[in-house]
Design an enzyme around this catalytic site. Structure first.
Site, PDB file in Angstrom:
ATOM      1  N   ASN A   7       0.762  -1.091  -0.016  1.00 47.41           N
ATOM      2  CA  ASN A   7       0.029  -0.043  -0.086  1.00 47.41           C
ATOM      3  C   ASN A   7       0.970   1.359  -0.010  1.00 47.41           C
ATOM      4  O   ASN A   7       1.315   1.819   1.113  1.00 47.41           O
ATOM      5  CB  ASN A   7      -0.844  -0.045   1.350  1.00 47.41           C
ATOM      6  CG  ASN A   7      -1.940   1.073   1.183  1.00 47.41           C
ATOM      7  OD1 ASN A   7      -1.818   2.080   0.603  1.00 47.41           O
ATOM      8  ND2 ASN A   7      -3.003   0.940   2.086  1.00 47.41           N
ATOM      9  N   ARG A  94      -2.097  -1.304  -3.867  1.00 48.23           N
ATOM     10  CA  ARG A  94      -3.342  -0.132  -3.930  1.00 48.23           C
ATOM     11  C   ARG A  94      -2.735   0.623  -5.104  1.00 48.23           C
ATOM     12  O   ARG A  94      -1.539   1.095  -5.021  1.00 48.23           O
ATOM     13  CB  ARG A  94      -3.201   0.515  -2.672  1.00 48.23           C
ATOM     14  CG  ARG A  94      -3.951   1.959  -2.793  1.00 48.23           C
ATOM     15  CD  ARG A  94      -4.098   2.591  -1.367  1.00 48.23           C
ATOM     16  NE  ARG A  94      -4.394   4.130  -1.388  1.00 48.23           N
ATOM     17  CZ  ARG A  94      -3.775   5.170  -1.302  1.00 48.23           C
ATOM     18  NH1 ARG A  94      -2.481   5.146  -1.019  1.00 48.23           N
ATOM     19  NH2 ARG A  94      -4.293   6.268  -1.210  1.00 48.23           N
ATOM     20  N   HIS A 182     -10.191   7.514  -1.979  1.00 53.24           N
ATOM     21  CA  HIS A 182     -10.293   6.527  -0.623  1.00 53.24           C
ATOM     22  C   HIS A 182     -11.479   5.636  -0.673  1.00 53.24           C
ATOM     23  O   HIS A 182     -11.959   4.846   0.157  1.00 53.24           O
ATOM     24  CB  HIS A 182     -11.041   7.445   0.390  1.00 53.24           C
ATOM     25  CG  HIS A 182     -10.094   8.433   0.977  1.00 53.24           C
ATOM     26  ND1 HIS A 182     -10.320   9.798   1.542  1.00 53.24           N
ATOM     27  CD2 HIS A 182      -8.583   8.529   1.116  1.00 53.24           C
ATOM     28  CE1 HIS A 182      -9.104  10.458   1.737  1.00 53.24           C
ATOM     29  NE2 HIS A 182      -8.367   9.537   1.529  1.00 53.24           N
ATOM     30  N   GLY A 212      -8.819  11.519   7.659  1.00 48.44           N
ATOM     31  CA  GLY A 212      -7.350  11.348   8.194  1.00 48.44           C
ATOM     32  C   GLY A 212      -6.587  12.805   7.911  1.00 48.44           C
ATOM     33  O   GLY A 212      -7.464  13.874   7.897  1.00 48.44           O
ATOM     34  N   GLY A 214      -6.007  13.379   4.819  1.00 45.80           N
ATOM     35  CA  GLY A 214      -6.983  13.406   3.503  1.00 45.80           C
ATOM     36  C   GLY A 214      -8.227  12.972   4.074  1.00 45.80           C
ATOM     37  O   GLY A 214      -8.362  12.117   4.958  1.00 45.80           O
ATOM     38  N   ARG A 243      -4.753  20.214   2.934  1.00 48.56           N
ATOM     39  CA  ARG A 243      -5.482  20.579   1.795  1.00 48.56           C
ATOM     40  C   ARG A 243      -6.630  21.543   1.785  1.00 48.56           C
ATOM     41  O   ARG A 243      -7.382  21.458   2.742  1.00 48.56           O
ATOM     42  CB  ARG A 243      -5.864  19.318   1.170  1.00 48.56           C
ATOM     43  CG  ARG A 243      -4.724  18.560   0.247  1.00 48.56           C
ATOM     44  CD  ARG A 243      -5.106  17.012  -0.264  1.00 48.56           C
ATOM     45  NE  ARG A 243      -4.379  16.063   0.272  1.00 48.56           N
ATOM     46  CZ  ARG A 243      -4.844  14.768   0.025  1.00 48.56           C
ATOM     47  NH1 ARG A 243      -6.070  14.695  -0.593  1.00 48.56           N
ATOM     48  NH2 ARG A 243      -4.337  13.717   0.614  1.00 48.56           N
ATOM     49  N   ASP A 285      -2.441  18.525  12.014  1.00 44.20           N
ATOM     50  CA  ASP A 285      -2.917  17.460  12.989  1.00 44.20           C
ATOM     51  C   ASP A 285      -4.010  17.920  13.955  1.00 44.20           C
ATOM     52  O   ASP A 285      -3.719  18.789  14.755  1.00 44.20           O
ATOM     53  CB  ASP A 285      -1.520  17.148  13.774  1.00 44.20           C
ATOM     54  CG  ASP A 285      -1.952  15.790  14.746  1.00 44.20           C
ATOM     55  OD1 ASP A 285      -2.861  15.606  15.301  1.00 44.20           O
ATOM     56  OD2 ASP A 285      -0.892  14.748  14.450  1.00 44.20           O
ATOM     57  N   MET A 286      -4.846  17.214  13.825  1.00 45.50           N
ATOM     58  CA  MET A 286      -6.250  17.801  14.735  1.00 45.50           C
ATOM     59  C   MET A 286      -5.788  17.625  16.030  1.00 45.50           C
ATOM     60  O   MET A 286      -6.236  18.562  17.063  1.00 45.50           O
ATOM     61  CB  MET A 286      -7.211  16.567  14.426  1.00 45.50           C
ATOM     62  CG  MET A 286      -8.702  17.252  15.249  1.00 45.50           C
ATOM     63  SD  MET A 286      -9.264  18.667  15.044  1.00 45.50           S
ATOM     64  CE  MET A 286      -9.826  18.627  13.080  1.00 45.50           C
ATOM     65  N   VAL A 334      -8.479  10.874  12.291  1.00 47.40           N
ATOM     66  CA  VAL A 334      -9.521  11.739  13.091  1.00 47.40           C
ATOM     67  C   VAL A 334     -10.455  10.941  13.352  1.00 47.40           C
ATOM     68  O   VAL A 334     -11.414  11.311  14.696  1.00 47.40           O
ATOM     69  CB  VAL A 334      -9.629  13.063  12.364  1.00 47.40           C
ATOM     70  CG1 VAL A 334     -10.510  13.958  12.893  1.00 47.40           C
ATOM     71  CG2 VAL A 334      -8.288  13.825  11.925  1.00 47.40           C
ATOM     72  N   GLU A 386      -7.588  -0.981   5.004  1.00 39.48           N
ATOM     73  CA  GLU A 386      -7.299  -0.886   3.522  1.00 39.48           C
ATOM     74  C   GLU A 386      -6.422  -2.117   3.189  1.00 39.48           C
ATOM     75  O   GLU A 386      -6.880  -2.821   2.168  1.00 39.48           O
ATOM     76  CB  GLU A 386      -6.845   0.280   3.123  1.00 39.48           C
ATOM     77  CG  GLU A 386      -7.489   1.595   3.156  1.00 39.48           C
ATOM     78  CD  GLU A 386      -6.777   2.757   2.825  1.00 39.48           C
ATOM     79  OE1 GLU A 386      -5.589   2.694   2.751  1.00 39.48           O
ATOM     80  OE2 GLU A 386      -7.330   3.710   2.378  1.00 39.48           O
TER      81      GLU A 386
END
Length: 398
Positions: A7, A94, A182, A212, A214, A243, A285-286, A334, A386
């Site tokens: 991945n 992936r 995703h 996340g 993203g 982003r 970063d949250m 997140v 994933e």
């Protein structure tokens, strides 16, 4: 059957070795070997883990040499889990962008490799890296069967009215449309939700929130994605770590004309210097955003408020596409780990009869329903896997 999964991202790679017997098990098993690589300038930081050993090492090597190192660790040294590489039956990859060409996973041939290369213009940060992994496996494991699992495939049945942009009609023939991303995570989480609830996926209307670095949403009906927030690229839709998400396209024209921005400058600004990082000036970063808020940082609070507003806004759009909601899912870094984000989002949808169980929400939930018993909407926190989804796709095609 032993399945090796690669991945690969633009700056990191996760690898796993799974063993599946006669049938895919009800619950995802742990891999018998896993590895993480962070690509740094002139060095690859490697972590390898098995049931009995852990190894951390920095090596100075090319991409191909690093993958060779990982492959060797499968059957040599303290992380050995197989006696010979011939025990590996199939390798799954992936691949971020499958365009309109690939609507499901495929066995890799030279024609598939050529198409992935052609699609690299749509995912320049990812498809070339995915190809490097495929080529490295060819180099080190010969003609072993390889499978491409596409991040866009789960969204490939989105209706045209939701996928075609309201620009020039010629864009359609040029392949310019909403692809969504995703998809491997969205597919895994929706299937997992049905198992957790003991219900048929075809009977459920779900919104999966992949949050996340993203971020994207998928509206799922009859087991298929019918709408999503990411578009032609992974830049569209929700506010993300670095982003911007969706913005007025006229703003871009303004910046090009008035501020002498170049396409490269805009690319860097929108993908790497916007979102939570751009607004807060602190981090994407949250966890750091929430920490700064607790210390009274107003820009961090603004960043959080915009993030939550955009989430609620797009969940509303997905609600309209589904014409109702049975299950709301939170996943990824997140989504899985921030009770504050989950509460802030769900608070806005009380009018649907959605109610959280606050104790469950704050008790590190994994693969459970955190809605209150009287809630009319189920709220699940699901640990996305994933790599396991990729392994399952390989099992089906072997």
């Amino acid at each position: 059957m032993k399945i090796l999964v690669l991945n690969a991202g633009s700056s990191s790679q996760k690898s796993c070795l799974y063993e599946i017997q006669d049938n895919i098990p009800e619950n995802p098993p742990k891999p018998i070997w896993s590895a993480q690589v962070e690509w740094r300038p002139e060095v690859a930081k490697i972590k390898i883990k098995t049931a009995t050993a852990e190894l951390q090492q920095d090596i100075s090597a090319s991409h191909s040499e690093t993958i060779a190192y990982l492959i060797d660790s499968l059957h040599q040294g303290t992380t050995k889990v197989i006696n010979d590489l011939s025990e590996i039956d199939v390798v799954g990859h992936r691949v971020v962008h499958g365009g309109k060409e690939y609507q499901s996973s495929v066995v890799i041939t030279q024609a598939v490799i050529d198409t992935i290369q052609q699609l690299a213009t749509l995912a320049p940060a990812h498809n070339p890296v995915n190809l490097k992994g495929i080529e490295a496996i060819q180099e080190h494991l010969g003609d072993i069967k390889q499978v491409a699992v596409f991040d866009t495939a789960f969204h490939s049945h989105i209706p045209d009215e939701k996928a075609i942009f309201s620009g020039a009609y010629e864009w359609v023939s040029q392949g310019i449309r909403r692809y969504g991303f995703h998809g491997i995570s969205h597919q895994y989480c929706t299937q997992r939700a049905a198992k957790i609830l003991g219900q048929n996926l075809d009977s459920l209307r779900l919104i999966n929130c992949h949050l996340g670095n993203g971020c994207s949403l998928a509206a799922v009906k009859n087991g298929r994605s019918i709408d999503t927030t990411m578009g032609f690229t992974p830049l569209d839709g929700l506010m993300m770590g670095s982003r911007s998400g969706a913005i007025d396209p006229g703003l871009l024209i303004h910046l090009l004309r008035q501020e002498n921005y170049t396409p490269e400058t805009l690319d860097n600004l929108l993908n790497k210097s916007s979102g939570l990082l751009g607004i807060s000036g602190i981090s994407g970063d949250m966890r750091q955003i929430l920490g700064a808020i607790s210390q009274g940082n107003e820009r961090a609070k603004l960043a959080y408020d915009i993030y939550i507003h955009r989430l609620r806004y797009y969940i509303g759009a997905m609600l309209a596409s589904l014409q109702g909601l049975d299950v709301l899912i939170f996943t990824a870094g997140v989504g899985e780990n921030s009770p504050d984000v989950r509460f802030s989002v769900c608070e806005a949808f009380g009018f649907l009869g959605l109610l959280l169980d606050n104790q469950k929400n704050h008790n590190h939930p994994v693969d459970i329903n955190i809605a209150a018993p009287e809630s009319k909407v189920k709220v699940l926190v699901i640990h996305t896997q994933e790599d396991w989804q990729i392994a399952c796709e390989c099992f089906k095609l072997h």
